[in-house]
Design a protein around this motif. Sequence first.
Motif, mmCIF file in Angstrom:
data_model
loop_
_atom_site.group_PDB
_atom_site.id
_atom_site.type_symbol
_atom_site.label_atom_id
_atom_site.label_comp_id
_atom_site.label_asym_id
_atom_site.label_seq_id
_atom_site.Cartn_x
_atom_site.Cartn_y
_atom_site.Cartn_z
ATOM 1 N N THR A 88 -1.955 -1.741 -13.466
ATOM 2 C CA THR A 88 -1.254 -2.985 -13.122
ATOM 3 C C THR A 88 -0.361 -3.544 -14.220
ATOM 4 O O THR A 88 0.437 -4.439 -13.972
ATOM 5 C CB THR A 88 -2.285 -4.054 -12.739
ATOM 6 O OG1 THR A 88 -3.348 -3.993 -13.695
ATOM 7 C CG2 THR A 88 -2.823 -3.847 -11.346
ATOM 8 N N SER A 89 -0.481 -3.081 -15.453
ATOM 9 C CA SER A 89 0.336 -3.683 -16.518
ATOM 10 C C SER A 89 0.670 -2.649 -17.588
ATOM 11 O O SER A 89 0.215 -1.511 -17.536
ATOM 12 C CB SER A 89 -0.415 -4.852 -17.141
ATOM 13 O OG SER A 89 -1.631 -4.375 -17.648
ATOM 14 N N ASP A 90 1.459 -3.080 -18.568
ATOM 15 C CA ASP A 90 1.867 -2.205 -19.671
ATOM 16 C C ASP A 90 0.611 -1.662 -20.369
ATOM 17 O O ASP A 90 -0.187 -2.435 -20.916
ATOM 18 C CB ASP A 90 2.720 -3.034 -20.654
ATOM 19 C CG ASP A 90 3.340 -2.163 -21.732
ATOM 20 O OD1 ASP A 90 2.914 -1.009 -21.886
ATOM 21 O OD2 ASP A 90 4.261 -2.644 -22.416
ATOM 22 N N PRO A 91 0.426 -0.349 -20.360
ATOM 23 C CA PRO A 91 -0.826 0.202 -20.901
ATOM 24 C C PRO A 91 -0.835 0.340 -22.425
ATOM 25 O O PRO A 91 -1.864 0.642 -23.018
ATOM 26 C CB PRO A 91 -0.882 1.593 -20.261
ATOM 27 C CG PRO A 91 0.546 1.967 -20.028
ATOM 28 C CD PRO A 91 1.298 0.680 -19.776
ATOM 29 N N ARG A 92 0.316 0.141 -23.072
ATOM 30 C CA ARG A 92 0.442 0.609 -24.442
ATOM 31 C C ARG A 92 -0.402 -0.152 -25.471
ATOM 32 O O ARG A 92 -0.937 0.460 -26.394
ATOM 33 C CB ARG A 92 1.917 0.619 -24.860
ATOM 34 C CG ARG A 92 2.710 1.679 -24.096
ATOM 35 C CD ARG A 92 4.173 1.578 -24.369
ATOM 36 N NE ARG A 92 4.694 0.299 -23.920
ATOM 37 C CZ ARG A 92 5.896 -0.165 -24.233
ATOM 38 N NH1 ARG A 92 6.692 0.548 -24.982
ATOM 39 N NH2 ARG A 92 6.294 -1.341 -23.769
#
Length: 413
Positions: free
Chosen positions: A350-354
């Motif tokens: 659902t979101s930026d995994p970084r």
Amino acid sequence: MISLPDKHILSKSTFMRGSQCTKSLYLHKNQPELKDEISEQQEATFDRGTSVGELARKIFPGGIDASPESSYEYQKSVAVTQELINSGECIIYEAAFQFEGVLAAIDILVKEGNEWRAYEVKSTTRVKETHIQDAALQYYVITNAGILLSDISIVHLNNQYIRIGELDLRQLFIVESILEEVNDNQDFVADKILELKAVINMREEPIVEIGEHCHAPYSCDFEGHCWRHIPQPSVFDISRLRAKKQFDLYNQGIIRFEDITEDVPLNFNQRLQVSSHLNKTEYLDRSGIGEFLSGLSYPLYFLDFETFNPAIPLYDHNRPYQQIPFQYSIHHKENRDGELRHDEFLALPTSDPRLAFIERLITHTEGLGDILTYNQNFEKTRLKELARDFPEYAAALIDRISRINNDSTMHIP
Ligand code: SF4
């Protein structure tokens, strides 16, 4: 009641197919059941093209979509396009035209003042030779169907664009006019159309040998049919042998490994591959492996990343097609006789995994010890990108890069 043109004989895609190989066009029209199955990767590429195309429409908002409901209804699209033009519509998406049995649709058609301009959207980051040929056919059909185009452009992604906040479409896309190149190709298009119409009506498939054209500019979907006489392994399986050399050998009748004599120029690794297969032997560079292993410092980490690279940047500090790490697997051995432990990370979709990726990776590789990777260039480049985009973690990430063992990709001499 709208009057529809007759069903088309050629479309842009069959024109491109026939330009690559006349046999491919013939089979597509006459024996489509011989086609290979579409791979998941090919389907993903089609989907990617669609989402980029839909986004590019927003540069020219407020248009009317003339797309057909199914690929069997393009003649309806041609009629709808004509109606939209007649009614004074200035922006038409998927505007379709037909001339002498050749159908071509253009992604975006725009009227500014009295001038029409055509825009074809591509999910690449530059204009390719095939795009010019593609657009040359579109220009030929549209202008011969009665719309004078003052320009035709490719709209492609800008690989220098870095997303911050909302997408800036004017920066994300580059609009590049190719009118001059398209004009230079008009005679070629006219001649090719005549040739390809004749091919479709041939009684038997044209005789075309396999060649580099089977893979370029596109991978042909009749490979299973045309390449069925090629044994396995063959010269086409020789590691890192260029396509031109493979076909040079093939055309001399050197096809199987058994056909490869000592005078065939191959490098050490290629020769080793052939002889190991023929003699059913293994090659082990024991001293090289020993030297590599003795240079390792425990604890050892065995790291592997997975990434995805969306065409349209999803997060801040992303460029088109930037690789985004979202998963890793890391095995860990404290010393030579130690137990092999395993840690892993998988991001939520659902979101930026970084950020979570970095924080977990730093924790899992805390301290000293070499990090081994399957492809060190890939892993190092991704870590460098993370250090660039998340400078607060740069020091820790640079430390991990310095610990990726420089000899971890083994080379046979
Ligand atoms: S596999 Fe090669 S020869 Fe066969 S139809 Fe395709 S491009 Fe032509």
